[in-house]
Each structure stands twice: as C-alpha cells, then as structure tokens.
Design a protein around this motif. Structure first.
Motif, PDB file in Angstrom:
ATOM      1  N   ARG A 126       0.803  -1.223   0.000  1.00 38.70           N
ATOM      2  CA  ARG A 126       0.000   0.000   0.000  1.00 38.70           C
ATOM      3  C   ARG A 126       0.840   1.278   0.000  1.00 38.70           C
ATOM      4  NH1 ARG A 126      -4.176   0.299   4.485  1.00 38.70           N
ATOM      5  NH2 ARG A 126      -4.498   2.338   3.578  1.00 38.70           N
ATOM      6  N   GLY A 127       2.041   1.200   0.509  1.00 42.16           N
ATOM      7  CA  GLY A 127       2.873   2.396   0.581  1.00 42.16           C
ATOM      8  C   GLY A 127       2.589   3.197   1.832  1.00 42.16           C
ATOM      9  N   ASP A 128       3.564   3.987   2.230  1.00 42.78           N
ATOM     10  CA  ASP A 128       3.418   4.786   3.442  1.00 42.78           C
ATOM     11  C   ASP A 128       3.110   6.231   3.051  1.00 42.78           C
ATOM     12  OD1 ASP A 128       3.547   6.001   5.862  1.00 42.78           O
ATOM     13  OD2 ASP A 128       5.669   5.589   6.234  1.00 42.78           O
ATOM     14  N   TYR A 129       1.859   6.602   3.231  1.00 39.83           N
ATOM     15  CA  TYR A 129       1.437   7.968   2.917  1.00 39.83           C
ATOM     16  C   TYR A 129       0.973   8.682   4.188  1.00 39.83           C
ATOM     17  CZ  TYR A 129       1.693   6.817  -2.010  1.00 39.83           C
ATOM     18  OH  TYR A 129       2.147   6.463  -3.257  1.00 39.83           O
ATOM     19  N   SER A 130       1.580   8.285   5.331  1.00 39.85           N
ATOM     20  CA  SER A 130       1.129   8.846   6.605  1.00 39.85           C
ATOM     21  C   SER A 130       1.412  10.342   6.706  1.00 39.85           C
ATOM     22  CB  SER A 130       1.795   8.112   7.762  1.00 39.85           C
ATOM     23  OG  SER A 130       3.190   8.117   7.570  1.00 39.85           O
ATOM     24  N   ALA A 131       2.346  10.828   5.863  1.00 41.83           N
ATOM     25  CA  ALA A 131       2.699  12.250   5.943  1.00 41.83           C
ATOM     26  C   ALA A 131       1.665  13.152   5.288  1.00 41.83           C
ATOM     27  CB  ALA A 131       4.059  12.468   5.281  1.00 41.83           C
ATOM     28  N   VAL A 132       0.644  12.536   4.716  1.00 38.65           N
ATOM     29  CA  VAL A 132      -0.316  13.373   3.979  1.00 38.65           C
ATOM     30  C   VAL A 132      -1.724  12.801   4.094  1.00 38.65           C
ATOM     31  CG1 VAL A 132       0.038  12.186   1.763  1.00 38.65           C
ATOM     32  CG2 VAL A 132      -0.611  14.560   1.761  1.00 38.65           C
ATOM     33  N   ASP A 133      -2.704  13.687   4.071  1.00 36.72           N
ATOM     34  CA  ASP A 133      -4.104  13.259   4.074  1.00 36.72           C
ATOM     35  C   ASP A 133      -4.506  13.024   2.614  1.00 36.72           C
ATOM     36  OD1 ASP A 133      -6.791  12.866   4.497  1.00 36.72           O
ATOM     37  OD2 ASP A 133      -7.261  15.000   4.624  1.00 36.72           O
ATOM     38  N   ASN A 134      -4.783  11.767   2.266  1.00 35.69           N
ATOM     39  CA  ASN A 134      -5.021  11.464   0.849  1.00 35.69           C
ATOM     40  C   ASN A 134      -6.424  10.894   0.586  1.00 35.69           C
ATOM     41  OD1 ASN A 134      -4.536   9.070   2.059  1.00 35.69           O
ATOM     42  ND2 ASN A 134      -3.102   8.278   0.548  1.00 35.69           N
ATOM     43  N   ARG A 135      -7.424  11.489   1.237  1.00 37.45           N
ATOM     44  CA  ARG A 135      -8.790  10.988   1.020  1.00 37.45           C
ATOM     45  C   ARG A 135      -9.270  11.273  -0.399  1.00 37.45           C
ATOM     46  NH1 ARG A 135     -11.403  13.185   6.457  1.00 37.45           N
ATOM     47  NH2 ARG A 135      -9.596  14.504   6.191  1.00 37.45           N
ATOM     48  N   GLY A 136      -8.953  12.492  -0.884  1.00 33.39           N
ATOM     49  CA  GLY A 136      -9.346  12.862  -2.249  1.00 33.39           C
ATOM     50  C   GLY A 136      -8.687  11.963  -3.271  1.00 33.39           C
ATOM     51  N   ARG A 137      -7.434  11.620  -2.979  1.00 28.68           N
ATOM     52  CA  ARG A 137      -6.658  10.761  -3.863  1.00 28.68           C
ATOM     53  C   ARG A 137      -7.290   9.366  -3.940  1.00 28.68           C
ATOM     54  NH1 ARG A 137      -2.314   7.235  -2.946  1.00 28.68           N
ATOM     55  NH2 ARG A 137      -0.725   7.293  -4.540  1.00 28.68           N
ATOM     56  N   ARG A 138      -7.789   8.896  -2.791  1.00 29.30           N
ATOM     57  CA  ARG A 138      -8.411   7.568  -2.769  1.00 29.30           C
ATOM     58  C   ARG A 138      -9.651   7.520  -3.656  1.00 29.30           C
ATOM     59  NH1 ARG A 138      -8.281   6.577   3.397  1.00 29.30           N
ATOM     60  NH2 ARG A 138      -6.047   6.430   3.594  1.00 29.30           N
ATOM     61  N   GLY A 139     -10.440   8.583  -3.624  1.00 31.21           N
ATOM     62  CA  GLY A 139     -11.646   8.663  -4.465  1.00 31.21           C
ATOM     63  C   GLY A 139     -11.287   8.521  -5.934  1.00 31.21           C
ATOM     64  N   PHE A 140     -10.252   9.227  -6.353  1.00 30.95           N
ATOM     65  CA  PHE A 140      -9.789   9.184  -7.749  1.00 30.95           C
ATOM     66  C   PHE A 140      -9.289   7.773  -8.095  1.00 30.95           C
ATOM     67  CE2 PHE A 140      -5.800   9.793 -10.341  1.00 30.95           C
ATOM     68  CZ  PHE A 140      -6.448   9.859 -11.550  1.00 30.95           C
ATOM     69  N   TYR A 141      -8.575   7.158  -7.128  1.00 26.09           N
ATOM     70  CA  TYR A 141      -8.017   5.818  -7.327  1.00 26.09           C
ATOM     71  C   TYR A 141      -9.135   4.789  -7.511  1.00 26.09           C
ATOM     72  CZ  TYR A 141      -4.766   1.948  -6.281  1.00 26.09           C
ATOM     73  OH  TYR A 141      -3.996   0.824  -6.323  1.00 26.09           O
ATOM     74  N   PHE A 142     -10.130   4.828  -6.621  1.00 23.33           N
ATOM     75  CA  PHE A 142     -11.221   3.854  -6.705  1.00 23.33           C
ATOM     76  C   PHE A 142     -12.059   4.066  -7.967  1.00 23.33           C
ATOM     77  CE2 PHE A 142     -10.718   3.512  -1.902  1.00 23.33           C
ATOM     78  CZ  PHE A 142      -9.992   2.333  -2.006  1.00 23.33           C
ATOM     79  N   ALA A 143     -12.247   5.322  -8.332  1.00 24.61           N
ATOM     80  CA  ALA A 143     -12.998   5.607  -9.572  1.00 24.61           C
ATOM     81  C   ALA A 143     -12.249   5.022 -10.768  1.00 24.61           C
ATOM     82  CB  ALA A 143     -13.164   7.109  -9.733  1.00 24.61           C
ATOM     83  N   LYS A 144     -10.931   5.179 -10.757  1.00 25.82           N
ATOM     84  CA  LYS A 144     -10.101   4.664 -11.864  1.00 25.82           C
ATOM     85  C   LYS A 144     -10.180   3.135 -11.927  1.00 25.82           C
ATOM     86  CE  LYS A 144      -5.668   5.530 -11.536  1.00 25.82           C
ATOM     87  NZ  LYS A 144      -4.423   6.297 -11.656  1.00 25.82           N
ATOM     88  N   LEU A 145     -10.042   2.490 -10.749  1.00 28.39           N
ATOM     89  CA  LEU A 145     -10.108   1.017 -10.717  1.00 28.39           C
ATOM     90  C   LEU A 145     -11.470   0.518 -11.190  1.00 28.39           C
ATOM     91  CD1 LEU A 145      -8.312   0.119  -7.354  1.00 28.39           C
ATOM     92  CD2 LEU A 145      -7.483  -0.313  -9.660  1.00 28.39           C
ATOM     93  N   ALA A 146     -12.524   1.197 -10.713  1.00 25.26           N
ATOM     94  CA  ALA A 146     -13.883   0.779 -11.083  1.00 25.26           C
ATOM     95  C   ALA A 146     -14.096   0.901 -12.590  1.00 25.26           C
ATOM     96  CB  ALA A 146     -14.909   1.642 -10.339  1.00 25.26           C
ATOM     97  N   LEU A 147     -13.609   2.004 -13.170  1.00 19.25           N
ATOM     98  CA  LEU A 147     -13.796   2.209 -14.614  1.00 19.25           C
ATOM     99  C   LEU A 147     -12.966   1.217 -15.431  1.00 19.25           C
ATOM    100  CD1 LEU A 147     -13.890   6.100 -14.753  1.00 19.25           C
ATOM    101  CD2 LEU A 147     -15.729   4.555 -15.421  1.00 19.25           C
ATOM    102  N   VAL A 148     -11.763   0.926 -14.959  1.00 27.42           N
ATOM    103  CA  VAL A 148     -10.904  -0.049 -15.658  1.00 27.42           C
ATOM    104  C   VAL A 148     -11.579  -1.423 -15.663  1.00 27.42           C
ATOM    105  CG1 VAL A 148      -8.787  -1.375 -15.295  1.00 27.42           C
ATOM    106  CG2 VAL A 148      -8.662   1.085 -15.412  1.00 27.42           C
ATOM    107  N   LEU A 149     -12.111  -1.825 -14.495  1.00 25.53           N
ATOM    108  CA  LEU A 149     -12.761  -3.146 -14.406  1.00 25.53           C
ATOM    109  C   LEU A 149     -14.059  -3.178 -15.217  1.00 25.53           C
ATOM    110  CD1 LEU A 149     -12.133  -4.106 -10.676  1.00 25.53           C
ATOM    111  CD2 LEU A 149     -11.074  -5.082 -12.705  1.00 25.53           C
TER     112      LEU A 149
END
Lengths: 93, 236
Positions: B114-137
């Motif tokens: 998963r990687g260590d992203y503890s230095a940053v709040d990446n909730r917005g990034r997660r939304g983009f990631y899940f949208a991308k995965l969903a569209l790819v599938l």
C-alpha cells in the motif's frame, strides 16, 4: 520557466530587439523552424512573450495572409536579463 | 507535406490559429518551393509538440477519468451490440471469479504494497483511485462481454491477461502521482546500489514538480525499506 535554454534565450533576445514574427526570428537567430516555433509556443505559455495578429487591412494591402507578431513582456525582459548573465555570448547572437 | 494535412496533428482548439500563422509564414517563401519545404519540416515539429502537450495534459486526473469513462462506454456499447445477436448467461458471476484469480496473480507480477502515505491526508486521492479502478474493471467486463459471442477459445485467458495488465497499469499509474495534487511525479533519480542494500537503501526517487514532496520507491524491497514512502518537502 525559471532557466531558459540558450536557444530560447536567443529567440527571446531577437524578439526583444525587434524581430517580430517567426520567419524574422529564424533569420535573426539562425535557428531552424523546428526549433523556433515550438520554443515560441513555450515562451508564450510561460508569458514571457505575447502574440497578436496583424490587421487584416495591412495584409490585404500587401496581398498576403496576416502575420502573427510577438512582443516581449515585462517578465520576459527580466528573464532575458537573467539569461544574459548566464550566457555571456548571447549578446553577440 | 501540405500544411493543411499537418494541421490535423494539432489539437482542434488551436488548429485554426496554427494554420493561419503557418500560412502567413509560408507566404514569405511563395517563390522558393525548396525553402518552403524546409520550413514545412518545422511545421511538422511544431504540430507534434502541440499534440504532445495536449497528450500530457490528458494525464491530468479529471481528463483521465473522462477518458476511462469514454472507454468503458464504448466497451458497453460493443457488449450491447453483441448481446443482440447471442446472449451468454452467467457472465457476471464468472467475471467476479475471474477477478478473484486475477487478484491472486497480480502480486506475482508487481509489488502491491500500500505504501506509506502517513505524511499526507489522501482521502481525495483515494476517491480518484477507486474511480479509476472501477472504470478499468467496467471496461474489462464489457470488453469481455463483447468478445464472448465471437471468440470461442481463449476469451477467458485473454480477459484474464487483459485484467492483469489493466489493474497493474492503474496501480502503478496511481503510485506515480502526487498524493496532494494528483499530478504525475517526474524526474526519477536512482539512489544507491542494489549490492549495498545492507548499508543504505537503493531505489528511485520521484519528485512532484509543484513542490509537494518526494516518493521513495525501493528497487529491491528489504526489511528496512519494504514499501514506497512519501515524504513532504514543505508544510502545506
């Protein structure tokens, strides 16, 4: 665009000293068209130069299509001054 | 080559102005065809540079989601057209099973930590990631549905390979994005040597050109440096 390449600086200098359109810049710098025009786009995007179209009436008088002229901006002048310090040979181009 | 043909390389929004400028430039050399040809070579490079810039911009998060949605839409339309002629039952559960196998295969092809992203709040990034995965599938599923009636042998294997490639792309592409602004990380720099892993880490560092931070990606994961880590450059 914090640091200009030599070619971009030469183009900026030629615009600053009066060469106003692509072909005249090519003649002033000796650079090929494949370098000059993409560099003009990048300089324009970085707001170091701005472009405007020649009046249609002037072009009609000379029976040719209108030209796109480039002028150097204030930030372009500052970038050119910095580039002259970085490339002392630029003055002779 | 005719300048009008080259204009098709230029993005549509800039095409007319580009063509007008080049017509104006070529008018200087109306009496010298050889020099005109030489100048037109520059037009080719100019057009290619503009197209390249447009392609680079299409990697922006919003543009990428739109592109993937369009791809999924096309695959859906193809699947609907194929379903009119032949209907294959039980496609949904079969695809879920196929994805389960793909998820087992994926760790063998890449590092999926998963990687260590503890230095940053990446909730917005997660939304983009899940949208991308969903569209790819979604695109993979509909492409499979469209291919099933026409391909007798190998459709499952081809879809499986396609899903592995697509998911791998989505995961790696996401990893190479800044968790703050979601723009692509650039300027990879190799650090250390793999043979010195006991003395220091060996990997690649990617930087966000907007100054948000650096991604440290290990080449060979070790106990001390197992997964990619994000570190902030400045306090936002």
């Amino acid at each position: 665009m914090s640091k200009l390449s030599f070619a971009a600086a030469a183009i900026l200098q030629s615009i600053g000293s009066g060469a106003a359109y692509g072909f005249s810049i090519m003649e002033a710098t000796g650079l090929p068209s494949g370098t000059v025009y993409p560099a003009l786009r990048r300089l324009e995007a970085a707001e170091l130069i701005k472009a405007h179209w020649e009046k249609q009436s002037l072009a009609d008088k000379e029976q040719r299509p209108p030209r796109r002229y480039y002028t150097i901006t204030r930030s372009g002048r500052a970038a050119l001054d910095a580039a002259r310090q970085r490339y002392p040979l630029l003055v002779s181009v | 080559m005719k300048i009008e043909l080259l204009a098709y390389i230029v993005p549509r929004a800039k095409r007319e102005e580009w063509l007008a400028e080049w017509r104006g430039e070529l008018a200087f050399l109306a009496d010298a065809p050889a020099a005109q040809r030489e100048l037109t070579r520059g037009a080719w490079r100019d057009a290619a540079a503009l197209r390249f810039e447009a392609v680079k911009r299409s990697f922006a998060p919003g543009a990428q989601i739109r592109l993937l949605a369009a791809l999924a839409g096309i695959a859906c339309a193809c699947a609907a057209a194929a379903a009119v002629s032949v209907s294959v039952p039980g496609k949904g559960p079969a695809f879920v099973f196929l994805i389960a196998i793909v998820l087992l295969i994926l760790p063998a092809t890449m590092q999926v930590s998963r990687g260590d992203y503890s230095a940053v709040d990446n909730r917005g990034r997660r939304g983009f990631y899940f949208a991308k995965l969903a569209l790819v599938l979604t695109a993979c599923y509909f492409a499979w549905c469209a291919a099933l009636p026409h391909v007798k042998n190998g459709a499952v294997h081809a879809t499986m390979i396609g899903c592995v490639v697509a998911l791998r792309w989505a995961i790696l592409e996401q990893r190479r994005r800044c968790p703050v602004c979601s723009h692509t990380l650039r300027q990879p720099v190799r650090v250390g040597q793999p043979s010195y892993t006991l003395l220091g880490w060996s990997g690649i560092e990617w930087i966000c050109t907007r100054g948000h931070g650096v991604l440290h990606e290990p080449i060979a994961p070790t106990t001390s440096f197992r997964r990619h880590t994000w570190s902030r450059l400045f306090t936002q």
